[in-house]
Design an enzyme around this catalytic site. Structure first.
Site, PDB file in Angstrom:
ATOM      1  N   ASP A   1      -7.174  49.749  55.416  1.00  0.00           N
ATOM      2  CA  ASP A   1      -6.616  49.370  54.115  1.00  0.00           C
ATOM      3  C   ASP A   1      -6.629  50.559  53.147  1.00  0.00           C
TER       4      ASP A   1
ATOM      5  N   CYS B   1       2.280  29.834  66.313  1.00  0.00           N
ATOM      6  CA  CYS B   1       2.423  28.935  65.157  1.00  0.00           C
ATOM      7  C   CYS B   1       3.188  27.671  65.555  1.00  0.00           C
TER       8      CYS B   1
ATOM      9  N   CYS C   1       4.154  24.235  63.453  1.00  0.00           N
ATOM     10  CA  CYS C   1       3.233  24.052  62.317  1.00  0.00           C
ATOM     11  C   CYS C   1       3.802  24.700  61.047  1.00  0.00           C
TER      12      CYS C   1
ATOM     13  N   CYS D   1       0.482  26.084  56.315  1.00  0.00           N
ATOM     14  CA  CYS D   1       0.246  27.082  55.256  1.00  0.00           C
ATOM     15  C   CYS D   1       1.346  27.030  54.206  1.00  0.00           C
TER      16      CYS D   1
ATOM     17  N   CYS E   1       0.535  25.981  50.199  1.00  0.00           N
ATOM     18  CA  CYS E   1       0.526  27.018  49.152  1.00  0.00           C
ATOM     19  C   CYS E   1       0.967  26.394  47.827  1.00  0.00           C
TER      20      CYS E   1
ATOM     21  N   CYS F   1       2.054  34.812  44.302  1.00  0.00           N
ATOM     22  CA  CYS F   1       0.831  34.646  45.101  1.00  0.00           C
ATOM     23  C   CYS F   1      -0.428  34.753  44.228  1.00  0.00           C
TER      24      CYS F   1
ATOM     25  N   CYS G   1      -7.335  34.263  47.149  1.00  0.00           N
ATOM     26  CA  CYS G   1      -6.976  32.882  47.490  1.00  0.00           C
ATOM     27  C   CYS G   1      -7.008  32.771  49.007  1.00  0.00           C
TER      28      CYS G   1
ATOM     29  N   CYS H   1      -3.969  29.420  52.314  1.00  0.00           N
ATOM     30  CA  CYS H   1      -3.103  29.464  53.508  1.00  0.00           C
ATOM     31  C   CYS H   1      -3.873  29.839  54.765  1.00  0.00           C
TER      32      CYS H   1
ATOM     33  N   CYS I   1      -5.152  26.639  58.105  1.00  0.00           N
ATOM     34  CA  CYS I   1      -4.590  27.074  59.388  1.00  0.00           C
ATOM     35  C   CYS I   1      -5.452  26.559  60.548  1.00  0.00           C
TER      36      CYS I   1
HETATM   37  C1  B12 Z   1      -0.001  44.585  49.779  1.00  0.00           C
HETATM   38  C2  B12 Z   1      -1.053  43.720  50.415  1.00  0.00           C
HETATM   39  C3  B12 Z   1      -1.252  42.455  49.872  1.00  0.00           C
HETATM   40  C4  B12 Z   1      -0.317  41.839  48.829  1.00  0.00           C
HETATM   41  C5  B12 Z   1       0.983  41.376  49.547  1.00  0.00           C
HETATM   42  C6  B12 Z   1       0.688  40.402  50.717  1.00  0.00           C
HETATM   43  C7  B12 Z   1       1.559  40.554  51.942  1.00  0.00           C
HETATM   44  N1  B12 Z   1       1.600  39.495  52.720  1.00  0.00           N
HETATM   45  O1  B12 Z   1       2.136  41.597  52.211  1.00  0.00           O
HETATM   46  C8  B12 Z   1      -1.214  40.722  48.227  1.00  0.00           C
HETATM   47  C9  B12 Z   1      -1.951  41.263  47.016  1.00  0.00           C
HETATM   48  C10 B12 Z   1      -0.475  39.440  47.801  1.00  0.00           C
HETATM   49  C11 B12 Z   1      -2.201  40.503  49.367  1.00  0.00           C
HETATM   50  C12 B12 Z   1      -2.928  39.345  49.534  1.00  0.00           C
HETATM   51  C13 B12 Z   1      -3.815  39.126  50.585  1.00  0.00           C
HETATM   52  N2  B12 Z   1      -4.281  40.048  51.467  1.00  0.00           N
HETATM   53 CO1  B12 Z   1      -3.511  41.819  51.634  1.00  0.00          CO
HETATM   54  N3  B12 Z   1      -2.804  43.523  52.005  1.00  0.00           N
HETATM   55  C14 B12 Z   1      -1.816  44.197  51.510  1.00  0.00           C
HETATM   56  C15 B12 Z   1      -1.654  45.548  52.240  1.00  0.00           C
HETATM   57  C16 B12 Z   1      -2.295  46.638  51.382  1.00  0.00           C
HETATM   58  C17 B12 Z   1      -0.215  45.926  52.598  1.00  0.00           C
HETATM   59  C18 B12 Z   1       0.585  44.810  53.299  1.00  0.00           C
HETATM   60  C19 B12 Z   1       2.062  45.093  53.304  1.00  0.00           C
HETATM   61  O2  B12 Z   1       2.500  46.183  53.665  1.00  0.00           O
HETATM   62  N4  B12 Z   1       2.857  44.127  52.874  1.00  0.00           N
HETATM   63  C20 B12 Z   1       4.271  44.284  52.755  1.00  0.00           C
HETATM   64  C21 B12 Z   1       5.003  43.283  53.616  1.00  0.00           C
HETATM   65  C22 B12 Z   1       6.491  43.582  53.537  1.00  0.00           C
HETATM   66  O3  B12 Z   1       4.532  43.457  54.889  1.00  0.00           O
HETATM   67  P1  B12 Z   1       4.441  42.359  56.040  1.00  0.00           P
HETATM   68  O4  B12 Z   1       3.721  41.120  55.819  1.00  0.00           O
HETATM   69  O5  B12 Z   1       4.026  43.190  57.174  1.00  0.00           O
HETATM   70  O6  B12 Z   1       5.973  41.907  56.016  1.00  0.00           O
HETATM   71  C23 B12 Z   1       6.721  41.798  57.099  1.00  0.00           C
HETATM   72  C24 B12 Z   1       7.375  40.438  57.168  1.00  0.00           C
HETATM   73  O7  B12 Z   1       7.603  39.989  55.856  1.00  0.00           O
HETATM   74  C25 B12 Z   1       8.550  40.752  57.943  1.00  0.00           C
HETATM   75  N5  B12 Z   1       9.846  40.423  57.426  1.00  0.00           N
HETATM   76  C26 B12 Z   1      10.369  40.563  56.223  1.00  0.00           C
HETATM   77  N6  B12 Z   1      11.649  40.217  56.221  1.00  0.00           N
HETATM   78  C27 B12 Z   1      11.927  39.861  57.473  1.00  0.00           C
HETATM   79  C28 B12 Z   1      13.099  39.435  58.031  1.00  0.00           C
HETATM   80  C29 B12 Z   1      13.108  39.165  59.375  1.00  0.00           C
HETATM   81  C30 B12 Z   1      14.381  38.760  59.974  1.00  0.00           C
HETATM   82  C31 B12 Z   1      11.919  39.280  60.155  1.00  0.00           C
HETATM   83  C32 B12 Z   1      11.912  38.953  61.612  1.00  0.00           C
HETATM   84  C33 B12 Z   1      10.736  39.712  59.568  1.00  0.00           C
HETATM   85  C34 B12 Z   1      10.778  39.984  58.239  1.00  0.00           C
HETATM   86  O8  B12 Z   1       8.660  42.185  58.052  1.00  0.00           O
HETATM   87  C35 B12 Z   1       7.897  42.743  57.022  1.00  0.00           C
HETATM   88  C36 B12 Z   1       7.617  44.220  57.248  1.00  0.00           C
HETATM   89  O9  B12 Z   1       7.368  44.527  58.565  1.00  0.00           O
HETATM   90  C37 B12 Z   1      -2.481  45.276  53.564  1.00  0.00           C
HETATM   91  C38 B12 Z   1      -3.183  46.523  54.157  1.00  0.00           C
HETATM   92  C39 B12 Z   1      -2.189  47.408  54.883  1.00  0.00           C
HETATM   93  N7  B12 Z   1      -2.213  48.685  54.583  1.00  0.00           N
HETATM   94  O10 B12 Z   1      -1.412  46.942  55.688  1.00  0.00           O
HETATM   95  C40 B12 Z   1      -3.486  44.183  53.132  1.00  0.00           C
HETATM   96  C41 B12 Z   1      -3.796  43.061  54.149  1.00  0.00           C
HETATM   97  C42 B12 Z   1      -2.491  42.558  54.717  1.00  0.00           C
HETATM   98  N8  B12 Z   1      -4.368  42.015  53.297  1.00  0.00           N
HETATM   99  C43 B12 Z   1      -5.321  41.363  53.848  1.00  0.00           C
HETATM  100  C44 B12 Z   1      -5.949  40.225  53.262  1.00  0.00           C
HETATM  101  C45 B12 Z   1      -7.263  39.763  53.878  1.00  0.00           C
HETATM  102  C46 B12 Z   1      -5.355  39.562  52.163  1.00  0.00           C
HETATM  103  C47 B12 Z   1      -5.760  38.191  51.571  1.00  0.00           C
HETATM  104  C48 B12 Z   1      -6.178  37.158  52.616  1.00  0.00           C
HETATM  105  C49 B12 Z   1      -6.892  38.407  50.520  1.00  0.00           C
HETATM  106  C50 B12 Z   1      -7.299  37.122  49.798  1.00  0.00           C
HETATM  107  N9  B12 Z   1      -8.141  36.277  50.381  1.00  0.00           N
HETATM  108  O11 B12 Z   1      -6.874  36.864  48.698  1.00  0.00           O
HETATM  109  C51 B12 Z   1      -4.434  37.780  50.845  1.00  0.00           C
HETATM  110  C52 B12 Z   1      -3.516  36.951  51.754  1.00  0.00           C
HETATM  111  C53 B12 Z   1      -2.176  36.627  51.155  1.00  0.00           C
HETATM  112  C54 B12 Z   1      -1.093  36.435  52.221  1.00  0.00           C
HETATM  113  N10 B12 Z   1      -0.848  35.216  52.658  1.00  0.00           N
HETATM  114  O12 B12 Z   1      -0.528  37.459  52.680  1.00  0.00           O
HETATM  115  C55 B12 Z   1      -5.637  41.884  55.241  1.00  0.00           C
HETATM  116  C56 B12 Z   1      -5.052  40.895  56.279  1.00  0.00           C
HETATM  117  C57 B12 Z   1      -5.848  40.784  57.570  1.00  0.00           C
HETATM  118  C58 B12 Z   1      -5.113  39.912  58.566  1.00  0.00           C
HETATM  119  N11 B12 Z   1      -5.855  39.244  59.424  1.00  0.00           N
HETATM  120  O13 B12 Z   1      -3.907  39.840  58.599  1.00  0.00           O
HETATM  121  C59 B12 Z   1      -4.921  43.294  55.230  1.00  0.00           C
HETATM  122  C60 B12 Z   1      -4.305  43.722  56.564  1.00  0.00           C
HETATM  123  C61 B12 Z   1      -6.007  44.317  54.795  1.00  0.00           C
HETATM  124  C62 B12 Z   1      -6.933  44.696  55.948  1.00  0.00           C
HETATM  125  N12 B12 Z   1      -6.963  45.962  56.341  1.00  0.00           N
HETATM  126  O14 B12 Z   1      -7.622  43.914  56.531  1.00  0.00           O
HETATM  127  N13 B12 Z   1      -2.261  41.588  50.188  1.00  0.00           N
HETATM  128  S1  SF4 Z   2      -1.033  27.251  59.235  1.00  0.00           S
HETATM  129 FE1  SF4 Z   2      -1.501  28.863  60.738  1.00  0.00          FE
HETATM  130  S2  SF4 Z   2      -0.579  28.095  62.666  1.00  0.00           S
HETATM  131 FE2  SF4 Z   2       0.289  26.889  60.982  1.00  0.00          FE
HETATM  132  S3  SF4 Z   2       2.206  27.982  60.487  1.00  0.00           S
HETATM  133 FE3  SF4 Z   2       0.624  28.741  59.106  1.00  0.00          FE
HETATM  134  S4  SF4 Z   2      -0.174  30.580  60.112  1.00  0.00           S
HETATM  135 FE4  SF4 Z   2       0.946  29.408  61.670  1.00  0.00          FE
HETATM  136  S1  SF4 Z   3      -2.916  33.460  49.305  1.00  0.00           S
HETATM  137 FE1  SF4 Z   3      -2.704  31.482  48.211  1.00  0.00          FE
HETATM  138  S2  SF4 Z   3      -0.993  31.757  46.807  1.00  0.00           S
HETATM  139 FE2  SF4 Z   3      -0.904  33.455  48.291  1.00  0.00          FE
HETATM  140  S3  SF4 Z   3       0.450  32.723  49.899  1.00  0.00           S
HETATM  141 FE3  SF4 Z   3      -1.605  32.119  50.538  1.00  0.00          FE
HETATM  142  S4  SF4 Z   3      -1.884  30.031  49.702  1.00  0.00           S
HETATM  143 FE4  SF4 Z   3      -0.119  30.923  48.674  1.00  0.00          FE
END
Ligand code: B12
Ligand code: SF4
Ligand code: SF4
Length: 311
Positions: free
Chosen positions: A130, A184, A187, A190, A194, A210, A238, A241, A245
């Site tokens: 990270d 998934c 299902c 999540c 949310c 979020c 938060c 989600c 799961c």
């Molecule tokens: C920015 C970030 C956030 C942001 C944005 C969240 C997000 N989902 O991206 C915020 C602040 C909201 C956040 C929250 C959280 N985060 Co965060 N976050 C990051 C960070 C720094 C970058 C992630 C990133 O690049 N996101 C950008 C999006 C675009 O990336 P993506 O999900 O990979 O998106 C892909 C899909 O959307 C898909 N997609 C999009 N359009 C399309 C279209 C098609 C056709 C298809 C097929 C796919 C597709 O492709 C995208 C790019 O490849 C990473 C660390 C890292 N360097 O990776 C940690 C990370 C993802 N976070 C983490 C955690 C723990 C959390 C939280 C659980 C913390 C909490 N309890 O509050 C929450 C969970 C929220 C959630 N449901 O995602 C962990 C997740 C661990 C895991 N098991 O996955 C990470 C990996 C940190 C770590 N090193 O452990 N986070």
């Molecule tokens: S709750 Fe878990 S298993 Fe169900 S759709 Fe979401 S990520 Fe997938």
């Molecule tokens: S972290 Fe909370 S607000 Fe963000 S996507 Fe998951 S359930 Fe929704």
């Protein structure tokens, strides 16, 4: 290419540092992923996280981070545990119950890389958790560590999603692991749970909706009404989600180290205590915790927002 025995030896070295799962991906350009990433940014889903717009070239090509990378080692560090929230208000997300993982996991990775360097002195190893412009979840998928759930997190059948992802770039050629399928299925728990509808499509989070973004990253003085009305008691991060799961709900807690366990046995904030702290007292208490990120000002804001939403 190193032998299977050597690969197992690498896994053994990582196991000693208590990583629950270690997988391997082969170097490639993340062409498809970076297009999705750019699309995500262009739609404004990164909210005010301006740094997400930087280093697109490195996110696409990790050889710009570590020259001649041939393999990507992806490690999962479990933080799941049996403890539950003491109350339904002022909740702290699970990853932040313990000490800040940024203070522990890099040290583990450093020890692993040093040991690998002794075995392979001509090779290079560079680690991240990270801490860099790296699409960590996408490498998690490529390495077969898991699949991307509809909540956008990386899920593993055994571990669920409560784990941190770490990355080691290596010039060593290691056989890659097979991709895993998406479990998934039909299902949608999540997405349905949310409260702010932040999961706008399968795997796609709009950070502007979020709770995790608002309570950890945002520097705004107040939250938009749609957020404050729907906080469901979350004052830092938060986990909704993830809590709903099914892949997390039947998890057998894996062995965890002390630094992950709740500091001061605290899984929720005591509002009065926080409001009575001076800046220095707050800093002293939370300096080793992820909670220091929004500073006392941000935490007070969050607590007031939670209070508003429960009235
Ligand atoms: C920015 C970030 C956030 C942001 C944005 C969240 C997000 N989902 O991206 C915020 C602040 C909201 C956040 C929250 C959280 N985060 Co965060 N976050 C990051 C960070 C720094 C970058 C992630 C990133 O690049 N996101 C950008 C999006 C675009 O990336 P993506 O999900 O990979 O998106 C892909 C899909 O959307 C898909 N997609 C999009 N359009 C399309 C279209 C098609 C056709 C298809 C097929 C796919 C597709 O492709 C995208 C790019 O490849 C990473 C660390 C890292 N360097 O990776 C940690 C990370 C993802 N976070 C983490 C955690 C723990 C959390 C939280 C659980 C913390 C909490 N309890 O509050 C929450 C969970 C929220 C959630 N449901 O995602 C962990 C997740 C661990 C895991 N098991 O996955 C990470 C990996 C940190 C770590 N090193 O452990 N986070
Ligand atoms: S709750 Fe878990 S298993 Fe169900 S759709 Fe979401 S990520 Fe997938
Ligand atoms: S972290 Fe909370 S607000 Fe963000 S996507 Fe998951 S359930 Fe929704």
């Amino acid at each position: 290419m190193i032998s299977q025995i050597e690969k197992e030896k690498i896994i053994e070295i990582c196991d000693k540092e208590n990583f629950s799962k270690v997988n391997f991906a082969k170097y490639e350009l993340l062409q498809f992923e970076i297009e999705n990433y750019k699309d995500w940014i262009s739609k404004g889903f990164s909210a005010d996280m301006e740094w997400m717009k930087n280093y697109l070239d490195k996110r696409l090509d990790v050889r710009l981070i570590q020259d001649n990378t041939k393999s990507i080692i992806v490690l999962a560090y479990n933080y799941n545990q049996t403890t539950l929230h003491e109350k339904d208000v002022n909740k702290i997300s699970r990853y932040a119950w313990g000490d800040d993982y940024h203070n522990y996991i890099p040290k583990k990775l450093k020890r692993i890389c040093s040991e690998l360097k002794i075995i392979y002195p001509k090779e290079e190893f560079k680690y991240y958790v990270d801490t860099g412009a790296i699409l960590e979840k996408q490498w998690g998928i490529k390495s077969g560590l898991g699949w991307q759930g509809k909540n956008s997190l990386l899920l593993n059948k055994k571990l669920g999603s409560y784990f941190f992802i770490s990355i080691i770039f290596s010039t060593l050629e290691i056989e890659k692991d097979e991709l895993v399928k998406d479990y998934c299925g039909k299902c949608t728990k999540c997405i349905d749970a949310c409260p702010t509808n932040a999961i706008i499509e399968d795997k796609i989070i709009d950070s502007t909706k979020c709770i995790s973004y608002w309570t950890i990253e945002s520097k705004a003085e107040n939250f938009p009404k749609e957020i404050s009305d729907n906080l469901e008691g979350w004052a830092f991060g938060c986990d909704i989600c993830q809590e709903v799961c099914p892949w997390n709900n039947h998890r057998v807690p894996v062995q965890i180290e002390d630094f992950v366990k709740p500091r001061f046995e605290e899984t929720v904030f005591e509002k009065e205590t926080i409001f009575n702290y001076s800046i220095d007292e707050f800093r002293e208490r939370y300096i080793k915790s992820p909670i220091k990120r929004p500073k006392i000002h941000g935490i007070k804001r969050n607590l007031l927002e939670v209070e508003k939403s429960t009235k």
